[in-house]
Design a protein around this motif. Structure first.
Motif, PDB file in Angstrom:
ATOM      1  N   UNK A 140      -6.200 -30.764  32.893  1.00 39.70           N
ATOM      2  CA  UNK A 140      -5.672 -30.793  34.259  1.00 39.70           C
ATOM      3  C   UNK A 140      -6.148 -29.567  35.039  1.00 39.70           C
ATOM      4  N   UNK A 141      -6.199 -28.413  34.384  1.00 34.05           N
ATOM      5  CA  UNK A 141      -6.698 -27.205  35.047  1.00 34.05           C
ATOM      6  C   UNK A 141      -8.160 -27.381  35.445  1.00 34.05           C
ATOM      7  N   UNK A 142      -8.964 -27.957  34.569  1.00 34.46           N
ATOM      8  CA  UNK A 142     -10.382 -28.190  34.869  1.00 34.46           C
ATOM      9  C   UNK A 142     -10.545 -29.155  36.042  1.00 34.46           C
ATOM     10  N   UNK A 143      -9.769 -30.231  36.048  1.00 31.89           N
ATOM     11  CA  UNK A 143      -9.863 -31.213  37.139  1.00 31.89           C
ATOM     12  C   UNK A 143      -9.396 -30.604  38.456  1.00 31.89           C
ATOM     13  N   UNK A 144      -8.342 -29.789  38.400  1.00 33.25           N
ATOM     14  CA  UNK A 144      -7.855 -29.142  39.615  1.00 33.25           C
ATOM     15  C   UNK A 144      -8.898 -28.177  40.163  1.00 33.25           C
ATOM     16  N   UNK A 145      -9.495 -27.373  39.308  1.00 28.26           N
ATOM     17  CA  UNK A 145     -10.512 -26.431  39.757  1.00 28.26           C
ATOM     18  C   UNK A 145     -11.695 -27.166  40.388  1.00 28.26           C
ATOM     19  N   UNK A 170       8.512 -27.353  35.949  1.00 27.66           N
ATOM     20  CA  UNK A 170       7.527 -26.277  35.756  1.00 27.66           C
ATOM     21  C   UNK A 170       7.315 -26.043  34.268  1.00 27.66           C
ATOM     22  N   UNK A 171       6.109 -25.690  33.901  1.00 25.90           N
ATOM     23  CA  UNK A 171       5.822 -25.354  32.508  1.00 25.90           C
ATOM     24  C   UNK A 171       6.647 -24.133  32.107  1.00 25.90           C
ATOM     25  N   UNK A 172       6.966 -24.026  30.842  1.00 25.82           N
ATOM     26  CA  UNK A 172       7.650 -22.834  30.333  1.00 25.82           C
ATOM     27  C   UNK A 172       6.785 -21.606  30.646  1.00 25.82           C
ATOM     28  N   UNK A 173       7.404 -20.446  30.862  1.00 25.06           N
ATOM     29  CA  UNK A 173       6.632 -19.260  31.281  1.00 25.06           C
ATOM     30  C   UNK A 173       5.405 -18.955  30.415  1.00 25.06           C
ATOM     31  N   UNK A 174       5.534 -19.017  29.100  1.00 23.44           N
ATOM     32  CA  UNK A 174       4.395 -18.702  28.233  1.00 23.44           C
ATOM     33  C   UNK A 174       3.252 -19.698  28.442  1.00 23.44           C
ATOM     34  N   UNK A 175       3.581 -20.976  28.554  1.00 28.79           N
ATOM     35  CA  UNK A 175       2.557 -22.006  28.767  1.00 28.79           C
ATOM     36  C   UNK A 175       1.999 -21.912  30.189  1.00 28.79           C
ATOM     37  N   UNK A 176       2.854 -21.623  31.148  1.00 28.53           N
ATOM     38  CA  UNK A 176       2.398 -21.435  32.521  1.00 28.53           C
ATOM     39  C   UNK A 176       1.398 -20.299  32.630  1.00 28.53           C
ATOM     40  N   UNK A 177       1.688 -19.180  31.951  1.00 30.89           N
ATOM     41  CA  UNK A 177       0.761 -18.040  31.958  1.00 30.89           C
ATOM     42  C   UNK A 177      -0.555 -18.411  31.295  1.00 30.89           C
ATOM     43  N   UNK A 178      -0.486 -19.112  30.179  1.00 32.14           N
ATOM     44  CA  UNK A 178      -1.708 -19.499  29.465  1.00 32.14           C
ATOM     45  C   UNK A 178      -2.597 -20.372  30.357  1.00 32.14           C
ATOM     46  N   UNK A 179      -2.005 -21.348  31.026  1.00 28.38           N
ATOM     47  CA  UNK A 179      -2.793 -22.240  31.879  1.00 28.38           C
ATOM     48  C   UNK A 179      -3.281 -21.543  33.145  1.00 28.38           C
ATOM     49  N   UNK A 180      -2.466 -20.651  33.683  1.00 25.95           N
ATOM     50  CA  UNK A 180      -2.901 -19.862  34.845  1.00 25.95           C
ATOM     51  C   UNK A 180      -4.096 -18.995  34.458  1.00 25.95           C
ATOM     52  N   UNK A 181      -3.986 -18.295  33.336  1.00 25.10           N
ATOM     53  CA  UNK A 181      -5.096 -17.448  32.875  1.00 25.10           C
ATOM     54  C   UNK A 181      -6.346 -18.278  32.617  1.00 25.10           C
ATOM     55  N   UNK A 182      -6.181 -19.454  32.036  1.00 27.48           N
ATOM     56  CA  UNK A 182      -7.308 -20.343  31.785  1.00 27.48           C
ATOM     57  C   UNK A 182      -7.947 -20.771  33.110  1.00 27.48           C
ATOM     58  N   UNK A 183      -7.121 -21.155  34.089  1.00 25.86           N
ATOM     59  CA  UNK A 183      -7.610 -21.572  35.398  1.00 25.86           C
ATOM     60  C   UNK A 183      -8.416 -20.446  36.049  1.00 25.86           C
ATOM     61  N   UNK A 184      -7.895 -19.227  36.011  1.00 24.33           N
ATOM     62  CA  UNK A 184      -8.588 -18.077  36.599  1.00 24.33           C
ATOM     63  C   UNK A 184      -9.901 -17.812  35.867  1.00 24.33           C
ATOM     64  N   UNK A 185      -9.871 -17.863  34.550  1.00 27.49           N
ATOM     65  CA  UNK A 185     -11.094 -17.633  33.755  1.00 27.49           C
ATOM     66  C   UNK A 185     -12.176 -18.651  34.109  1.00 27.49           C
ATOM     67  N   UNK A 186     -11.787 -19.916  34.200  1.00 23.23           N
ATOM     68  CA  UNK A 186     -12.746 -20.971  34.541  1.00 23.23           C
ATOM     69  C   UNK A 186     -13.243 -20.813  35.986  1.00 23.23           C
ATOM     70  N   UNK A 187     -12.355 -20.405  36.887  1.00 20.80           N
ATOM     71  CA  UNK A 187     -12.762 -20.177  38.280  1.00 20.80           C
ATOM     72  C   UNK A 187     -13.789 -19.054  38.345  1.00 20.80           C
TER      73      UNK A 187
END
Length: 151
Positions: free
Chosen positions: A41-46, A96-113
């Motif tokens: 989902x992060x990849x598709x959103x980006x 909303x995703x749990x904080x730990x999972x939210x952070x992981x996906x946010x960090x992944x989204x930023x890294x891919x961006x």
């Protein structure tokens, strides 16, 4: 994942008086991971963020992407995008995703961006942030990329 895009002339994020990210022309990307979201989902959103044609061409039509115009991205986590207000006056954030999972996906989204785009700045996950922006247009676009549903 949910995102709210704002086409900006400039934007910055401050945390405790220090600037964590600042851009000129480009997109302020508010992003929220929801329960069930994953890297797909992060990849598709980006991909949608980078290719969405919301910048004007020579004729004044919204026909160019942030990549086409060489704009910057300011990516800010915002779990409140998952607010459910159907139950009354106090929003619920249970989707909303749990904080730990939210952070992981946010960090992944930023890294891919950062791997796909030359100018990416960020806020600070789970911080009390002050976001300053000059909305261009104004143009504000919501995006939601849902995980596939089970058959």
């Amino acid at each position: 994942m949910i995102s709210l895009l704002q086409r900006v002339r400039e934007a910055r994020v401050e945390v405790e008086g220090r600037v964590t990210g600042r851009i000129g022309s480009g997109l302020l990307v508010l992003v929220c991971a929801e329960q069930g979201d994953a890297e797909a989902e992060a990849d598709r959103l980006l991909a949608r963020v980078l290719k969405l044609r919301i910048f004007s061409d020579e004729a004044g039509k919204m026909n160019r992407s942030v990549q086409d115009v060489g704009g910057a991205l300011l990516i800010v986590s915002q779990f409140t995008l998952a607010a459910d207000t159907r139950g009354g006056n106090r929003p619920s954030f249970t989707q909303a995703a749990a904080p730990q999972e939210g952070r992981r996906l946010y960090d992944y989204f930023v890294e891919r961006a950062r791997a796909a785009h030359p100018d990416v700045q960020t806020g600070e996950f789970a911080a009390d942030m002050q976001v300053h922006l000059v909305n261009d247009g104004p143009v504000t676009i919501p995006l939601r990329i849902a995980p596939p549903t089970a058959p």
